[in-house]
Design a protein around this motif. Structure first.
Motif, short mmCIF file in Angstrom:
data_model
loop_
_atom_site.label_atom_id
_atom_site.label_comp_id
_atom_site.label_asym_id
_atom_site.label_seq_id
_atom_site.Cartn_x
_atom_site.Cartn_y
_atom_site.Cartn_z
N LEU A 188 -5.62 -6.81 46.24
CA LEU A 188 -5.49 -7.10 44.81
C LEU A 188 -5.22 -5.82 44.02
O LEU A 188 -4.44 -5.83 43.05
CB LEU A 188 -6.77 -7.77 44.30
CG LEU A 188 -6.99 -9.21 44.78
CD1 LEU A 188 -8.35 -9.72 44.31
CD2 LEU A 188 -5.88 -10.13 44.27
N THR A 192 1.65 -12.02 49.88
CA THR A 192 1.99 -10.96 48.93
C THR A 192 3.37 -10.39 49.24
O THR A 192 3.58 -9.82 50.32
CB THR A 192 0.96 -9.82 48.98
OG1 THR A 192 -0.32 -10.34 48.63
CG2 THR A 192 1.33 -8.71 48.00
N PRO A 209 -9.74 -7.95 50.59
CA PRO A 209 -9.07 -8.58 49.44
C PRO A 209 -9.04 -7.67 48.22
O PRO A 209 -8.08 -7.72 47.44
CB PRO A 209 -9.90 -9.85 49.18
CG PRO A 209 -11.21 -9.60 49.84
CD PRO A 209 -10.91 -8.74 51.02
N LEU A 229 -9.93 -14.27 53.12
CA LEU A 229 -9.20 -14.24 51.84
C LEU A 229 -8.22 -13.08 51.82
O LEU A 229 -7.07 -13.22 51.36
CB LEU A 229 -10.20 -14.11 50.69
CG LEU A 229 -9.59 -13.91 49.30
CD1 LEU A 229 -8.71 -15.08 48.90
CD2 LEU A 229 -10.71 -13.69 48.26
N LEU A 255 -4.18 -13.29 51.36
CA LEU A 255 -3.49 -12.54 50.31
C LEU A 255 -2.38 -11.67 50.89
O LEU A 255 -1.29 -11.57 50.31
CB LEU A 255 -4.49 -11.68 49.54
CG LEU A 255 -5.46 -12.42 48.62
CD1 LEU A 255 -6.48 -11.45 48.02
CD2 LEU A 255 -4.71 -13.15 47.51
#
Length: 292
Positions: free
Chosen positions: A59, A115, A55, A107, A111
């Protein structure tokens, strides 16, 4: 096709040259770190951190930050959460590791699935060795150089921490700080290996070389030489096999490393199964002759 052609043909493609450079750098850095992971008994922790960085990498991509930054942040977050759960509940450390790294890995998968990206982020999971560009090679070489330099400069402190953290504390070292530094290097090294084998197989590159060297020698100084040499040879061999057999490069690299471990497990000079069986047979013969 001659042996000469088998070796030189892949080098005619720029993507293979970039893949070879990336593979050797990742293999060497992961192998050197794996020596300490194996000695300390952090194999499961290596698995946890290498998966927990996912993650952070996603990010970092979203905000345009370096992958390494996101990976290191989530690597330390995972370690902190594991310690928190283990110290404030009845849950034991191995269960805490399993809970934290699977949750963070999940997670990361979520994501990735939500995304919007022109880049296929699934290569973070499965690796994209043949798709690395020049910028990726530079990033991996820089990160690898940082991790390897830190390991070499602090090798004595890390080794003392691995063998006897109590003695390390007695002579003025900070075992907690050394452990945190190793975990930070683990997160950084995981990023180096992501492009090669992806998150799923990073742990193999972080454990197999050190475990193989551990079966081949009793001296740590020899171990940190054998592990990267074995890992680099296995990585290059796996990449060549994947090219000629048209198979997944990351998976083939790990398979070759696994095969090397099996050979060391069976035929290691002192700790291999065959060597120990032969030595046991000789002892039985000597006992029988002494009794006679």
């Amino acid at each position: 096709m001659s042996l000469h052609e088998l070796l030189l043909e892949p080098l005619g493609f720029e993507f293979m040259v970039r893949a070879l450079i990336t593979t050797v750098v990742a293999a060497v850095v992961c192998a050197v770190l794996s020596c300490w992971l194996v000695l300390i008994g952090w194999s499961l922790m290596g698995d946890a951190v290498s998966h927990a960085v996912l993650p952070g990498v996603v990010l970092a991509y979203l905000v345009g930050a370096p992958f390494a930054l996101g990976a290191v942040v989530f690597g330390f977050l995972a370690v902190g959460l594991i310690g928190l759960v283990g110290n404030t509940s009845r849950v034991k450390e191995d269960a805490a590791i399993g809970i934290v790294f699977t949750t963070l890995f999940a997670l990361g998968l979520v994501l990735i699935s939500v995304t919007p990206s022109q880049t296929d982020l699934n290569h973070i999971i499965f690796g994209n060795l043949l798709g690395v560009d020049t910028a990726d090679v530079i990033q991996i070489c820089v990160l690898g150089a940082i991790a390897l330099t830190a390991l070499v400069l602090k090798r004595r402190d890390f080794t003392l921490y691995a063998f006897d953290p109590t003695h390390a504390h007695a002579i003025g070292l900070n075992p907690r700080l050394l452990g945190a530094a190793l975990l930070g290097l683990l997160a950084l090294t995981s990023v180096v290996a992501l492009q090669v084998v992806g998150v799923i197989l990073v742990v193999a590159m972080l454990i197999i070389p050190g475990a193989t060297a551990y079966l081949l020698t009793d001296r740590f100084g020899h171990m940190v030489v054998i592990a990267p040499a074995f890992s680099a040879i296995a990585a290059v061999t796996g990449l060549y096999l994947s090219y000629h057999l048209d198979t997944a490069s990351g998976g083939m690299i790990v398979l070759v490393q696994g095969a090397g471990f099996v050979l060391a497990y069976l035929f290691g000079p002192r700790h291999g199964i065959v060597a120990k069986s032969v030595a046991a047979g000789r002892r039985r013969k000597r006992l029988a002759s002494d009794r006679a």
